[in-house]
Design a protein around this motif. Structure first.
Motif, PDB file in Angstrom:
ATOM      1  N   GLU A 256      39.102  41.660  38.923  1.00 28.51           N
ATOM      2  CA  GLU A 256      37.912  41.591  38.055  1.00 28.51           C
ATOM      3  C   GLU A 256      37.805  42.812  37.144  1.00 28.51           C
ATOM      4  N   LYS A 257      37.102  42.613  36.056  1.00 25.57           N
ATOM      5  CA  LYS A 257      36.827  43.718  35.136  1.00 25.57           C
ATOM      6  C   LYS A 257      35.369  44.171  35.292  1.00 25.57           C
ATOM      7  N   CYS A 356      30.066  30.659  33.782  1.00 22.54           N
ATOM      8  CA  CYS A 356      30.089  31.895  34.569  1.00 22.54           C
ATOM      9  C   CYS A 356      29.576  33.096  33.774  1.00 22.54           C
ATOM     10  N   ASN A 357      29.723  33.033  32.454  1.00 21.87           N
ATOM     11  CA  ASN A 357      29.456  34.239  31.660  1.00 21.87           C
ATOM     12  C   ASN A 357      28.259  34.176  30.735  1.00 21.87           C
ATOM     13  N   ALA A 374      29.284  39.905  28.915  1.00 22.40           N
ATOM     14  CA  ALA A 374      29.884  39.062  29.944  1.00 22.40           C
ATOM     15  C   ALA A 374      30.689  39.891  30.937  1.00 22.40           C
ATOM     16  N   ARG A 375      30.985  41.125  30.588  1.00 24.14           N
ATOM     17  CA  ARG A 375      31.759  41.989  31.486  1.00 24.14           C
ATOM     18  C   ARG A 375      30.876  42.792  32.435  1.00 24.14           C
ATOM     19  N   ASN A 377      28.862  43.394  35.571  1.00 29.49           N
ATOM     20  CA  ASN A 377      28.736  42.808  36.902  1.00 29.49           C
ATOM     21  C   ASN A 377      27.314  42.912  37.431  1.00 29.49           C
ATOM     22  N   HIS A 378      27.079  42.115  38.468  1.00 28.55           N
ATOM     23  CA  HIS A 378      25.774  42.131  39.117  1.00 28.55           C
ATOM     24  C   HIS A 378      25.703  43.251  40.158  1.00 28.55           C
ATOM     25  N   GLU A 452      30.546  35.965  46.317  1.00 32.32           N
ATOM     26  CA  GLU A 452      30.027  36.776  47.412  1.00 32.32           C
ATOM     27  C   GLU A 452      29.774  38.162  46.854  1.00 32.32           C
ATOM     28  N   PHE A 454      29.576  41.893  46.186  1.00 34.97           N
ATOM     29  CA  PHE A 454      30.209  43.123  46.656  1.00 34.97           C
ATOM     30  C   PHE A 454      29.568  44.348  46.024  1.00 34.97           C
TER      31      PHE A 454
HETATM   32  C1  LIG Z   1      29.700  37.685  34.048  1.00 30.44           C
HETATM   33  S1  LIG Z   1      31.140  37.953  34.955  1.00 30.44           S
HETATM   34  C2  LIG Z   1      31.162  39.698  35.148  1.00 30.44           C
HETATM   35  C3  LIG Z   1      32.450  40.326  34.674  1.00 30.44           C
HETATM   36  C4  LIG Z   1      33.645  39.957  35.459  1.00 30.44           C
HETATM   37  N1  LIG Z   1      33.822  40.815  36.615  1.00 30.44           N
HETATM   38  C5  LIG Z   1      34.920  39.983  34.596  1.00 30.44           C
HETATM   39  O1  LIG Z   1      35.985  40.407  35.089  1.00 30.44           O
HETATM   40  O2  LIG Z   1      34.850  39.550  33.464  1.00 30.44           O
HETATM   41  C6  LIG Z   1      30.601  37.323  36.492  1.00 30.44           C
HETATM   42  C7  LIG Z   1      31.690  37.264  37.534  1.00 30.44           C
HETATM   43  O3  LIG Z   1      32.007  38.574  37.961  1.00 30.44           O
HETATM   44  C8  LIG Z   1      32.129  38.639  39.376  1.00 30.44           C
HETATM   45  N2  LIG Z   1      31.032  39.455  39.898  1.00 30.44           N
HETATM   46  C9  LIG Z   1      30.015  39.986  39.197  1.00 30.44           C
HETATM   47  N3  LIG Z   1      29.207  40.726  39.975  1.00 30.44           N
HETATM   48  C10 LIG Z   1      29.724  40.660  41.215  1.00 30.44           C
HETATM   49  C11 LIG Z   1      29.337  41.205  42.478  1.00 30.44           C
HETATM   50  N4  LIG Z   1      28.274  41.980  42.620  1.00 30.44           N
HETATM   51  N5  LIG Z   1      30.104  40.927  43.532  1.00 30.44           N
HETATM   52  C12 LIG Z   1      31.222  40.150  43.411  1.00 30.44           C
HETATM   53  N6  LIG Z   1      31.651  39.608  42.265  1.00 30.44           N
HETATM   54  C13 LIG Z   1      30.902  39.858  41.165  1.00 30.44           C
HETATM   55  C14 LIG Z   1      32.034  37.225  39.865  1.00 30.44           C
HETATM   56  O4  LIG Z   1      33.332  36.697  39.919  1.00 30.44           O
HETATM   57  C15 LIG Z   1      31.254  36.548  38.775  1.00 30.44           C
HETATM   58  O5  LIG Z   1      31.564  35.168  38.725  1.00 30.44           O
END
Ligand SMILES: C[S@@+](CC[C@H](N)C(=O)[O-])C[C@H]1O[C@@H](n2cnc3c(N)ncnc32)[C@H](O)[C@@H]1O
Length: 576
Positions: A256-257, A356-357, A374-375, A377-378, A452, A454
């Motif tokens: 993930e980014k 998703c984004n 969109a990048r 994270n939560h 889930e 993280f």
């Molecule tokens: C809007 S995107 C966020 C950016 C994403 N990580 C990326 O690489 O582009 C949402 C996705 O990021 C991951 N993600 C975001 N927040 C997370 C968290 N707190 N724990 C685990 N996965 C998370 C999940 O896969 C989710 O579906």
């Protein structure tokens, strides 16, 4: 019929920057009657003749009262097809300079150019409040006094609310770098107000001064320019800017980014603004999505395809019992099922990416995908929020008559100081959901978003325990770690407090608020993230609450003293 650009209107500042048609000149009032396009009412154009009050010494040297009595020059600001000229009817003027000392062109009454000075930028230090104000005026007309001293004249009709200007200039004034090759070399050395970083173009928006005028430009250009970070430098430090964020590999989940701060960001700062690349009522609107996707440039398409896809179902279309899968789509849409396999995969992948984004946007009642946002994270303990572009900026732009803020833009705003290198996170859950204990929060994220969680609050059970330092149910001493039932009970009582604050329910008095905080402080440790959040909610810079004249600062102080009291009594770690 001539078209002009309105400027310097004090009584109707929102009209500044709008183009109007000149109807006729009323001699007796010395004013133009103008016509605004559309259904707007007619307004008077500002008065353009000089009067004696507009004289003022440049160097605060007030030795020349006699000159003040002299009749000042007369000019008319004429704009024809966006070509603006100052028509000067007083030939005694020698030099016309902007607030930074840069020359501007002067035309005589016949429209002939009197003099153009191609001088260098003359930097001037801003030392006193009045000097800052002085610089905010777009033009100073310098005239050699008989004794050889320089006097300046400014049009008083362009007076602005000085406090506001000083504030604005202090906070955000930047200088365009000289010597950097960029699209607007004519702005080198000029000062502008730093707007938000535009993620869609990787450039800062640099605005003219608070009234929509570049210091020197009188050619009708009042629009903000977009400049890359190295093209601007901080006026105070002289250092070039850096982009505020960068997308990098997420340290928590390898594939993930995440979005990281490249510089330390301050609480309340607008980190960036992003524009939507795709909009659709919801992810099931396949034709809409594909149409917009196909219209994008290949590089944009590539960027969208790189985004996280999330789970292999559409979470936003989940029903009580099942998620919306590709198979569901095949059986629901004969059109879709008739497509060949690879096209189906492409469309399905696009739908997942969008689902998703994208964020829902209430004003336009649509789902919008913002490529940079969109990048983000939560986190269950977020350090940023998504919001509208900063109201103050919006106001400044409207005030200056520039394009109103694009209503579809979204801003990422820091809600606490985010140190350089730290990940920037927002909460995908509502404020209420964040008050839930971990199992419930994680379940909601799994159900609604298919992942889930993280985040640090969910992962670091010990840290979460430290934050959950409660008094025991009997009210005696601290239980140290606290258990889930205990957390649930206290958090729900505290939730009422937060709800009142965040939903702007009118409280009868600040005392009521303090009383709730006192109760909350007895049950939650002062270092508990909820209490910190409460303090932030009252922070006027981050969450200004319009129409409520509760003394925020006062309340924060009281809350702080309550918390400090509890901290001292219980030996808890300080909330500061
Ligand atoms: C809007 S995107 C966020 C950016 C994403 N990580 C990326 O690489 O582009 C949402 C996705 O990021 C991951 N993600 C975001 N927040 C997370 C968290 N707190 N724990 C685990 N996965 C998370 C999940 O896969 C989710 O579906």
């Amino acid at each position: 019929m001539a078209t002009v650009l309105l400027r310097g209107l004090e009584s109707k500042p929102k009209l500044n920057g709008r183009q109007v048609n000149l109807v006729c000149f009323h001699e007796e009032r010395g004013r133009w009657e103008v016509e605004l396009e559309g259904a707007m009412p007619m307004v008077d154009l500002f008065k353009v003749e000089w009067n004696d009050d507009w004289w003022e010494p440049v160097d605060n040297d007030d030795k020349y009262p006699s000159l003040k009595k002299e009749k000042g020059p007369t000019f008319k600001e004429v704009v024809l097809q966006k070509q603006e000229k100052l028509k000067l009817t007083d030939p005694k003027i020698l030099t016309v300079v902007d607030c930074n000392g840069r020359p501007v062109s002067v035309y005589d009454g016949e429209g002939q150019m009197l003099e153009v000075l191609s001088g260098q930028h003359i930097p001037r230090k801003v030392e006193t409040e009045s000097e800052v104000c002085q610089r905010s005026f777009p033009l100073q007309f310098q005239k050699k006094a008989p004794e050889g001293r320089t006097l300046a004249v400014r049009p008083s009709c362009l007076r602005v609310r000085e406090e506001e200007t000083v504030e604005a200039l202090r906070k955000r004034k930047v200088e365009m770098s000289v010597g950097t090759v960029h699209a607007k070399p004519e702005l080198d050395g000029q000062f502008g107000l730093l707007g938000a970083f535009q993620a869609s173009t990787n450039a800062w928006e640099v605005m003219p001064d608070a009234r929509g005028l570049w210091d020197v430009q009188i050619d009708g250009s009042a629009a903000p320019v977009k400049l890359r970070s190295p093209e601007i430098c901080d006026e105070a430090t002289g250092k070039a800017f850096v982009d505020p964020v960068q997308i990098g590999d997420w340290k928590t989940v390898p594939e993930e980014k995440a979005l990281y701060a490249r510089v330390t960001l301050q609480e309340g700062e607008v980190i960036l603004e992003d524009e939507p690349a795709i909009s659709a009522p919801f992810s099931f609107d396949m034709p809409q999505l594909m149409k917009q996707f196909n219209q994008m440039s290949p590089s944009r398409q590539d960027a969208i395809l790189q985004l996280s896809k999330g789970p292999d179902f559409l979470a936003s279309l989940r029903s009580e019992t099942r998620h919306f899968t590709k198979e569901t789509l095949q059986s629901a849409s004969p059109e879709f099922s008739q497509l060949n396999e690879s096209l189906q995969d492409q469309i399905w992948s696009m739908m997942r990416t969008f689902d998703c984004n994208s964020f829902s946007h209430s004003r336009s009642k649509s789902q919008l995908l913002y490529p940079t946002l969109a990048r983000v994270n939560h986190s269950c303990r977020p350090n940023a929020v998504l919001g509208d572009p900063k109201p103050a900026e919006q106001d400044a732009k409207l005030h200056s008559g520039l394009e109103p803020v694009d209503l579809l833009k979204k801003a990422l705003i820091a809600i606490e100081e985010i140190p350089e290198g730290e990940e920037i996170t927002v909460s995908y859950l509502s404020e209420e959901d964040l008050l839930e204990p971990r199992p419930q929060r994680r379940q909601r994220l799994m159900d609604g978003f298919g992942f889930e969680c993280f985040c640090s609050r969910c992962l670091d059970e010990d840290a979460d325990r430290v934050l959950r330092t409660f008094r025991s149910a009997e009210g005696e001493g601290s239980t140290g770690t606290g258990g889930e039932p205990c957390e649930e009970m206290h958090v729900s009582s505290f939730a009422d407090f937060l709800t009142k604050l965040s939903k702007e329910e009118p409280l009868s008095s600040p005392d009521e608020l303090v009383a709730i905080a006192e109760t909350a402080s007895e049950t939650l440790a002062p270092s508990h993230w909820l209490l910190r959040k409460a303090l932030k909610l009252r922070s006027p810079e981050v969450y200004p609450i319009p129409g409520r004249d509760m003394p925020c600062e006062e309340i924060r102080k009281k809350l702080r003293s309550v918390l400090d009291g509890v901290t001292a009594a219980k030996g808890y770690p300080s909330a500061a």
